[in-house]
Design a protein around this motif. Structure first.
Motif, PDB file in Angstrom:
ATOM      1  N   ASN A  58      -9.506   6.818 -11.988  1.00 44.81           N
ATOM      2  CA  ASN A  58      -8.992   8.030 -11.366  1.00 44.81           C
ATOM      3  C   ASN A  58      -7.990   7.784 -10.213  1.00 44.81           C
ATOM      4  O   ASN A  58      -8.190   8.256  -9.102  1.00 44.81           O
ATOM      5  CB  ASN A  58     -10.192   8.839 -10.844  1.00 44.81           C
ATOM      6  CG  ASN A  58      -9.866  10.311 -10.798  1.00 44.81           C
ATOM      7  OD1 ASN A  58      -8.920  10.755 -11.447  1.00 44.81           O
ATOM      8  ND2 ASN A  58     -10.609  11.057 -10.013  1.00 44.81           N
ATOM      9  N   ALA A  59      -6.916   7.053 -10.518  1.00 49.22           N
ATOM     10  CA  ALA A  59      -5.928   6.733  -9.473  1.00 49.22           C
ATOM     11  C   ALA A  59      -4.890   7.845  -9.358  1.00 49.22           C
ATOM     12  O   ALA A  59      -4.300   8.274 -10.345  1.00 49.22           O
ATOM     13  CB  ALA A  59      -5.228   5.421  -9.803  1.00 49.22           C
ATOM     14  N   SER A  60      -4.693   8.332  -8.120  1.00 48.14           N
ATOM     15  CA  SER A  60      -3.665   9.341  -7.847  1.00 48.14           C
ATOM     16  C   SER A  60      -2.911   8.904  -6.593  1.00 48.14           C
ATOM     17  O   SER A  60      -3.521   8.743  -5.541  1.00 48.14           O
ATOM     18  CB  SER A  60      -4.281  10.712  -7.601  1.00 48.14           C
ATOM     19  OG  SER A  60      -4.908  11.192  -8.756  1.00 48.14           O
ATOM     20  N   PHE A  61      -1.625   8.660  -6.732  1.00 48.66           N
ATOM     21  CA  PHE A  61      -0.812   8.327  -5.554  1.00 48.66           C
ATOM     22  C   PHE A  61       0.665   8.528  -5.866  1.00 48.66           C
ATOM     23  O   PHE A  61       1.057   8.662  -7.022  1.00 48.66           O
ATOM     24  CB  PHE A  61      -1.085   6.889  -5.074  1.00 48.66           C
ATOM     25  CG  PHE A  61      -0.881   5.819  -6.115  1.00 48.66           C
ATOM     26  CD1 PHE A  61       0.381   5.360  -6.447  1.00 48.66           C
ATOM     27  CD2 PHE A  61      -1.982   5.257  -6.756  1.00 48.66           C
ATOM     28  CE1 PHE A  61       0.561   4.367  -7.398  1.00 48.66           C
ATOM     29  CE2 PHE A  61      -1.816   4.263  -7.725  1.00 48.66           C
ATOM     30  CZ  PHE A  61      -0.542   3.820  -8.038  1.00 48.66           C
ATOM     31  N   LYS A  62       1.458   8.575  -4.787  1.00 50.08           N
ATOM     32  CA  LYS A  62       2.909   8.751  -4.918  1.00 50.08           C
ATOM     33  C   LYS A  62       3.590   7.601  -4.194  1.00 50.08           C
ATOM     34  O   LYS A  62       3.126   7.199  -3.115  1.00 50.08           O
ATOM     35  CB  LYS A  62       3.331  10.032  -4.192  1.00 50.08           C
ATOM     36  CG  LYS A  62       3.382  11.251  -5.049  1.00 50.08           C
ATOM     37  CD  LYS A  62       3.956  12.384  -4.217  1.00 50.08           C
ATOM     38  CE  LYS A  62       3.878  13.689  -4.986  1.00 50.08           C
ATOM     39  NZ  LYS A  62       4.357  14.818  -4.258  1.00 50.08           N
ATOM     40  N   LEU A  63       4.697   7.131  -4.745  1.00 47.56           N
ATOM     41  CA  LEU A  63       5.459   6.076  -4.066  1.00 47.56           C
ATOM     42  C   LEU A  63       6.811   6.618  -3.635  1.00 47.56           C
ATOM     43  O   LEU A  63       7.375   7.503  -4.293  1.00 47.56           O
ATOM     44  CB  LEU A  63       5.650   4.873  -4.997  1.00 47.56           C
ATOM     45  CG  LEU A  63       4.358   4.205  -5.484  1.00 47.56           C
ATOM     46  CD1 LEU A  63       4.676   3.058  -6.426  1.00 47.56           C
ATOM     47  CD2 LEU A  63       3.515   3.698  -4.314  1.00 47.56           C
ATOM     48  N   ASN A  64       7.327   6.076  -2.541  1.00 45.13           N
ATOM     49  CA  ASN A  64       8.628   6.516  -2.020  1.00 45.13           C
ATOM     50  C   ASN A  64       9.769   6.099  -2.951  1.00 45.13           C
ATOM     51  O   ASN A  64       9.578   5.310  -3.882  1.00 45.13           O
ATOM     52  CB  ASN A  64       8.861   5.904  -0.637  1.00 45.13           C
ATOM     53  CG  ASN A  64       7.796   6.356   0.349  1.00 45.13           C
ATOM     54  OD1 ASN A  64       7.232   7.436   0.208  1.00 45.13           O
ATOM     55  ND2 ASN A  64       7.509   5.523   1.340  1.00 45.13           N
TER      56      ASN A  64
ATOM     57  N   ILE B  88      -0.312  -0.512  -2.270  1.00 41.80           N
ATOM     58  CA  ILE B  88      -1.262   0.035  -3.253  1.00 41.80           C
ATOM     59  C   ILE B  88      -2.429  -0.948  -3.259  1.00 41.80           C
ATOM     60  O   ILE B  88      -2.241  -2.132  -3.555  1.00 41.80           O
ATOM     61  CB  ILE B  88      -0.683   0.100  -4.679  1.00 41.80           C
ATOM     62  CG1 ILE B  88       0.604   0.916  -4.743  1.00 41.80           C
ATOM     63  CG2 ILE B  88      -1.713   0.655  -5.660  1.00 41.80           C
ATOM     64  CD1 ILE B  88       1.338   0.811  -6.094  1.00 41.80           C
ATOM     65  N   SER B  89      -3.611  -0.469  -2.905  1.00 39.98           N
ATOM     66  CA  SER B  89      -4.790  -1.350  -2.881  1.00 39.98           C
ATOM     67  C   SER B  89      -5.697  -1.023  -4.054  1.00 39.98           C
ATOM     68  O   SER B  89      -5.973   0.151  -4.309  1.00 39.98           O
ATOM     69  CB  SER B  89      -5.592  -1.124  -1.601  1.00 39.98           C
ATOM     70  OG  SER B  89      -4.883  -1.597  -0.511  1.00 39.98           O
ATOM     71  N   ILE B  90      -6.149  -2.068  -4.723  1.00 38.81           N
ATOM     72  CA  ILE B  90      -7.142  -1.862  -5.795  1.00 38.81           C
ATOM     73  C   ILE B  90      -8.445  -2.516  -5.340  1.00 38.81           C
ATOM     74  O   ILE B  90      -8.492  -3.711  -5.082  1.00 38.81           O
ATOM     75  CB  ILE B  90      -6.707  -2.496  -7.137  1.00 38.81           C
ATOM     76  CG1 ILE B  90      -5.248  -2.168  -7.461  1.00 38.81           C
ATOM     77  CG2 ILE B  90      -7.624  -2.038  -8.274  1.00 38.81           C
ATOM     78  CD1 ILE B  90      -4.710  -2.921  -8.670  1.00 38.81           C
TER      79      ILE B  90
ATOM     80  N   ALA C 287      -7.721   2.594  -7.099  1.00 42.45           N
ATOM     81  CA  ALA C 287      -6.383   2.249  -6.613  1.00 42.45           C
ATOM     82  C   ALA C 287      -5.879   3.387  -5.740  1.00 42.45           C
ATOM     83  O   ALA C 287      -5.928   4.552  -6.136  1.00 42.45           O
ATOM     84  CB  ALA C 287      -5.443   2.044  -7.792  1.00 42.45           C
ATOM     85  N   SER C 288      -5.428   3.049  -4.530  1.00 38.72           N
ATOM     86  CA  SER C 288      -4.895   4.088  -3.640  1.00 38.72           C
ATOM     87  C   SER C 288      -3.666   3.534  -2.936  1.00 38.72           C
ATOM     88  O   SER C 288      -3.518   2.313  -2.794  1.00 38.72           O
ATOM     89  CB  SER C 288      -5.945   4.470  -2.602  1.00 38.72           C
ATOM     90  OG  SER C 288      -6.326   3.316  -1.881  1.00 38.72           O
ATOM     91  N   ALA C 289      -2.772   4.432  -2.514  1.00 37.21           N
ATOM     92  CA  ALA C 289      -1.553   3.990  -1.824  1.00 37.21           C
ATOM     93  C   ALA C 289      -1.565   4.490  -0.391  1.00 37.21           C
ATOM     94  O   ALA C 289      -2.064   5.574  -0.096  1.00 37.21           O
ATOM     95  CB  ALA C 289      -0.330   4.508  -2.557  1.00 37.21           C
ATOM     96  N   SER C 290      -1.051   3.665   0.515  1.00 41.37           N
ATOM     97  CA  SER C 290      -0.967   4.091   1.913  1.00 41.37           C
ATOM     98  C   SER C 290       0.383   3.683   2.482  1.00 41.37           C
ATOM     99  O   SER C 290       1.099   2.883   1.894  1.00 41.37           O
ATOM    100  CB  SER C 290      -2.078   3.446   2.722  1.00 41.37           C
ATOM    101  OG  SER C 290      -2.052   2.050   2.544  1.00 41.37           O
TER     102      SER C 290
END
Ligand SMILES: Nc1ncnc2c1ncn2[C@@H]1O[C@H](COP(=O)(O)OP(=O)(O)OP(=O)(O)O)[C@@H](O)[C@H]1O
Length: 212
Positions: free
Chosen positions: A19-25, A202-204, A209-212
């Motif tokens: 269930n990974a949800s993230f956005k990248l610049n 992006i850390s797994i 997996a999440s992005a910060s």
């Protein structure tokens, strides 16, 4: 540039990404971080549609990756695997090859930039060799040079510094940082020292997996 929505990946019944949800610049250097076997290569391969998730959606510039014209998408978004397969041709032929593809017909082969990059990566002598005469680290650098010359919007790099010595690792990171001012570079690295070069992470961890 990339958006993951509720992405789930399973391989042979084992949950790899949950269930990974993230956005990248749009631009920047993204560090794809995680233990060995956590799913870093899987995420990169999903981004360039070499693998499909079991569930969820991946968007590139707001468009579902599955619906894109693949040759065009892969010319905008170039993936360099950890052990690139470059064939049995001369190094110069290998570097020039993608410039002969119709999808890259607008791209101009910049010979000066090639020599500058070969010098930077200490590979000037390699140009006269055949691919099969190169070491793993040399092949990786040639694949990286070729990808940089193609000047895509996005580079997906699987452990681009893993086969390099400490000096070459630092030089590669410095160059990637410079390039990432104008493009998105997503790369997996093992060493924590890359943090200072990166704009997003992006850390797994435990399949999350999440992005910060
Ligand atoms: N074809 C496959 N069939 C089953 N499981 C697989 C397959 N390919 C990869 N895996 C599993 O998927 C998981 C993620 O693999 P992946 O190569 O994405 O990890 P990684 O974080 O890139 O690893 P490393 O840092 O060691 O390169 C691992 O547990 C691996 O064993």
């Amino acid at each position: 540039m990339f958006e993951f929505k509720n992405v789930v990946v399973e391989k042979k019944g084992k949950k790899i990404i949950e269930n990974a949800s993230f956005k990248l610049n749009q631009v920047g250097l993204v560090w794809l971080r995680g233990a060995s076997g956590s799913g870093k290569s899987t995420i990169l391969r999903i981004m360039c549609a070499l693998e499909s998730p079991q569930f969820g959606e991946i968007f590139y510039k707001g468009v579902l990756v599955d619906t894109l014209d693949m040759p065009t998408f892969r010319s905008h978004c170039i993936y360099v695997p950890q052990m690139p397969i470059l064939g049995q041709m001369s190094v110069v032929e290998c570097i020039r090859l993608p410039f002969s593809f119709r999808v890259n017909s607008e791209k101009i082969f910049d010979e000066k930039k090639l020599y500058d990059l070969l010098e930077y990566f200490e590979l000037k002598e390699a140009l006269l060799k055949n691919i099969i005469q190169l070491s793993g680290g040399e092949k990786l650098r040639i694949a990286l040079i070729r990808a940089i010359l193609l000047d895509p919007e996005c580079l997906l790099l699987d452990e681009p510094t893993s086969a390099l010595d400490a000096k070459m690792e630092q030089k590669t990171l410095k160059l990637l940082k410079e390039l990432s001012e104008k493009k998105l570079i997503i790369a997996s690295f093992h060493a924590d020292s890359v943090r200072q070069f990166c704009t997003q992470i992006i850390s797994i961890e435990d399949s999350y997996a999440s992005a910060s």
